[in-house]
Design an enzyme around this catalytic site. Sequence first.
Site, PDB file in Angstrom:
ATOM      1  N   ASP A 130      -1.733   4.004  -5.495  1.00  0.00           N
ATOM      2  CA  ASP A 130      -0.765   4.418  -4.919  1.00  0.00           C
ATOM      3  C   ASP A 130       0.508   3.982  -6.104  1.00  0.00           C
ATOM      4  OD1 ASP A 130       1.408   5.125  -3.007  1.00  0.00           O
ATOM      5  OD2 ASP A 130       2.435   3.082  -2.366  1.00  0.00           O
ATOM      6  N   SER A 144       6.185   7.133   0.248  1.00  0.00           N
ATOM      7  CA  SER A 144       4.494   7.246   0.972  1.00  0.00           C
ATOM      8  C   SER A 144       4.488   6.902   2.489  1.00  0.00           C
ATOM      9  CB  SER A 144       3.366   6.324   0.062  1.00  0.00           C
ATOM     10  OG  SER A 144       3.178   6.200  -1.114  1.00  0.00           O
ATOM     11  N   GLN A 172      -2.554  12.030  -0.081  1.00  0.00           N
ATOM     12  CA  GLN A 172      -1.860  10.863  -0.039  1.00  0.00           C
ATOM     13  C   GLN A 172      -0.991  12.264   0.404  1.00  0.00           C
ATOM     14  OE1 GLN A 172       1.298   8.842  -3.039  1.00  0.00           O
ATOM     15  NE2 GLN A 172      -0.238   7.130  -1.321  1.00  0.00           N
TER      16      GLN A 172
END
Length: 293
Positions: free
Chosen positions: A205, A229, A279
């Site tokens: 991430d 995110s 993502q």
Amino acid sequence: MTNPAERLVDLLDLERIEVNIFRGLSPDESLQRVFGGQVAGQALVAAGRTTDGDRPVHSLHAYFLRPGMPGVPIVYQVERVRDGRSFTTRRVVAVQQGRTIFNLTASFHQSEPGFEHQVPMPKVPEPESLPRLGDAIREHLGELPEALRRMERRQAFDIRYVEPLRWTAEELAGAEPRSGVWMRAVGPLGDDPLVHTCALTYASDMTLLDAVRIPIEPLWGPRGFDMASLDHAMWFHQPFRADEWFLYQQESPIATGARGLARGQIFNRDGALLVSVMQEGLFRPHRRPETQV
């Protein structure tokens, strides 16, 4: 503990407070919200600690629902959805101060043989030939701002960009929405495979949305957008160690409607494809104070 890798291992070592309930630390850092990779990594630890350990995780799908508050513990509640002959499924809900901030579903698969193929790893410079992230920023700025110096001291991963960082409008012009980085933990992470999987989940991430941001503005300059995110998915293909170099290739097929989609492929130095990642992130221009609601 002074080694950031040791701190990461400690961060992933959750306290079991009931059979299916775990509590994770959330460092009290000068951040507006808890790093999403931390929550995802801790949630996967909670899921893994409720399995018998002989089935590695092969996929996870997660949603970031609310920002977590730094310095406040996070409770992870695990639901044992299924224990089948080949697959085990767990659902995890992360709660902070009575509010759900994150949920994750993870699937574990008993290893078995099958046919194989994979795409080749891109040809890129070796990590030793590339500057560390902090050195690359210093080359442009001369000296790191205090916030970046703090980040560098606590950073658990050595990050080295394959392409030189872009800082000017001329360098950004025509830049394609893709990025590549070599990464590895800055110290040993032990021998528990689940720790390595959750550490890489944490790292996944850190830079993935770079691919969306590259055509817009410098990655490490002032940020003109609110970024967050929204969801995260990973597929784990082969065993790995997160304290050994891995190449994280990232690209963004589309950005629209204040959201950007990014996908990544993680290879080891031998060219084996280890992990695939997807993502979606929020990319919203900063609002003027008088227009915020």
